[in-house]
Every structure is written in C-alpha cells, then in structure tokens.
Design a protein around this motif. Structure first.
Motif, PDB file in Angstrom:
ATOM      1  N   ASP A 140       0.802  -1.214   0.000  1.00  0.00           N
ATOM      2  CA  ASP A 140       0.000   0.000   0.000  1.00  0.00           C
ATOM      3  C   ASP A 140       0.840   1.272   0.000  1.00  0.00           C
ATOM      4  OD1 ASP A 140      -2.408  -1.418  -0.015  1.00  0.00           O
ATOM      5  OD2 ASP A 140      -2.333  -1.671   2.154  1.00  0.00           O
ATOM      6  N   ASP A 141       2.144   1.129  -0.182  1.00  0.00           N
ATOM      7  CA  ASP A 141       3.047   2.278  -0.201  1.00  0.00           C
ATOM      8  C   ASP A 141       3.246   2.739  -1.647  1.00  0.00           C
ATOM      9  OD1 ASP A 141       5.039   4.160   0.024  1.00  0.00           O
ATOM     10  OD2 ASP A 141       6.454   2.845   1.063  1.00  0.00           O
ATOM     11  N   PRO A 142       2.606   3.840  -2.040  1.00  0.00           N
ATOM     12  CA  PRO A 142       2.710   4.290  -3.435  1.00  0.00           C
ATOM     13  C   PRO A 142       4.142   4.552  -3.897  1.00  0.00           C
ATOM     14  CG  PRO A 142       1.021   5.530  -2.281  1.00  0.00           C
ATOM     15  CD  PRO A 142       1.743   4.708  -1.253  1.00  0.00           C
ATOM     16  N   ALA A 143       4.990   5.020  -3.014  1.00  0.00           N
ATOM     17  CA  ALA A 143       6.374   5.303  -3.401  1.00  0.00           C
ATOM     18  C   ALA A 143       7.109   4.026  -3.817  1.00  0.00           C
ATOM     19  CB  ALA A 143       7.112   5.982  -2.256  1.00  0.00           C
ATOM     20  N   LYS A 144       6.820   2.928  -3.128  1.00  0.00           N
ATOM     21  CA  LYS A 144       7.468   1.655  -3.463  1.00  0.00           C
ATOM     22  C   LYS A 144       6.818   0.965  -4.644  1.00  0.00           C
ATOM     23  CE  LYS A 144       9.205   0.554   1.109  1.00  0.00           C
ATOM     24  NZ  LYS A 144       9.079  -0.315   2.276  1.00  0.00           N
ATOM     25  N   MET A 145       5.514   1.133  -4.790  1.00  0.00           N
ATOM     26  CA  MET A 145       4.780   0.369  -5.782  1.00  0.00           C
ATOM     27  C   MET A 145       4.645   1.054  -7.144  1.00  0.00           C
ATOM     28  SD  MET A 145       4.136  -2.510  -4.424  1.00  0.00           S
ATOM     29  CE  MET A 145       5.687  -2.417  -3.546  1.00  0.00           C
ATOM     30  N   SER A 146       4.779   2.375  -7.206  1.00  0.00           N
ATOM     31  CA  SER A 146       4.570   3.078  -8.478  1.00  0.00           C
ATOM     32  C   SER A 146       5.499   2.622  -9.608  1.00  0.00           C
ATOM     33  CB  SER A 146       4.641   4.584  -8.276  1.00  0.00           C
ATOM     34  OG  SER A 146       5.904   4.976  -7.830  1.00  0.00           O
ATOM     35  N   PRO A 147       6.748   2.206  -9.358  1.00  0.00           N
ATOM     36  CA  PRO A 147       7.578   1.742 -10.472  1.00  0.00           C
ATOM     37  C   PRO A 147       7.043   0.483 -11.173  1.00  0.00           C
ATOM     38  CG  PRO A 147       8.951   2.232  -8.574  1.00  0.00           C
ATOM     39  CD  PRO A 147       7.530   2.287  -8.117  1.00  0.00           C
ATOM     40  N   PHE A 148       6.122  -0.213 -10.548  1.00  0.00           N
ATOM     41  CA  PHE A 148       5.594  -1.455 -11.111  1.00  0.00           C
ATOM     42  C   PHE A 148       4.348  -1.247 -11.958  1.00  0.00           C
ATOM     43  CE2 PHE A 148       7.890  -2.612  -7.249  1.00  0.00           C
ATOM     44  CZ  PHE A 148       8.754  -3.581  -7.749  1.00  0.00           C
ATOM     45  N   PHE A 149       3.812  -0.030 -11.954  1.00  0.00           N
ATOM     46  CA  PHE A 149       2.552   0.246 -12.643  1.00  0.00           C
ATOM     47  C   PHE A 149       2.725   1.346 -13.677  1.00  0.00           C
ATOM     48  CE2 PHE A 149       1.444  -1.621  -8.582  1.00  0.00           C
ATOM     49  CZ  PHE A 149       0.479  -2.549  -8.948  1.00  0.00           C
ATOM     50  N   THR A 150       1.876   1.309 -14.708  1.00  0.00           N
ATOM     51  CA  THR A 150       1.951   2.304 -15.775  1.00  0.00           C
ATOM     52  C   THR A 150       1.093   3.522 -15.497  1.00  0.00           C
ATOM     53  OG1 THR A 150       0.125   1.270 -16.984  1.00  0.00           O
ATOM     54  CG2 THR A 150       2.362   0.538 -17.530  1.00  0.00           C
TER      55      THR A 150
END
Length: 92
Positions: A29-39
């Motif tokens: 749920d951490d956008p900073a960690k997860m954003s590189p995985f999504f377009t």
C-alpha cells in the motif's frame, strides 16, 4: 476520584493501542514503493514483465522479502492479485 483516574487511564491506553495498530501498514500500500511497477497513477495496470523485473531488482532484498510476505497474506493478496502473482514469479 479513583474511578475518574481509572477511566482516564483506560481511555489513554485505548488511544495509544489504536495508534500503534494504525502504524502497521503493508508494503503493498506504499505508493512510493509500488509506483515503479505500474503504468498509471491509480496503480491498476502492471508494467511489462521486463520492466517489472527491472523495478523488482532495483528494490532492496529486505523490501522484496516484505512484499513477498505481504503477498502471502490472503486478504492482501486478493486486492493485489496481479502484482503478487508477478512478484512471486520474480522472487519466490
């Protein structure tokens, strides 16, 4: 007077306990960690497998372990099923 003190102590303990529980969040749920995985900014569309692997390898080993642990939780896995499937393919 003693009852007032006991009641106030109980309220204070309840507030501290709920605050401590609220601080326990998922790495998923951490956008900073997860954003590189999504377009997309809404984090709904995964990147290609090659891009996902690049982002996965850029994470620290302890971060990857935390993500895989969170993916092992059935409740979290339901809301992040596609991401967890790809993460398990990459690291576990």
């Amino acid at each position: 007077m003693k009852i007032k003190i006991l009641c106030m102590s109980a309220v204070a303990l309840a507030m501290m306990g709920s605050a401590a529980m609220a601080g326990n969040t998922s790495a998923l749920d951490d956008p900073a960690k997860m954003s590189p995985f999504f377009t997309d900014a809404g984090m709904k569309t995964l990147r290609t497998e090659a891009d996902f692997k690049t982002a996965w390898m850029a994470m620290k080993p302890d971060e990857r372990t935390a993500v895989l642990k969170d993916c092992g939780d059935t409740t979290l896995n339901k809301s992040h099923a596609d991401f967890c499937a790809m993460a398990k393919k990459m690291g576990g």
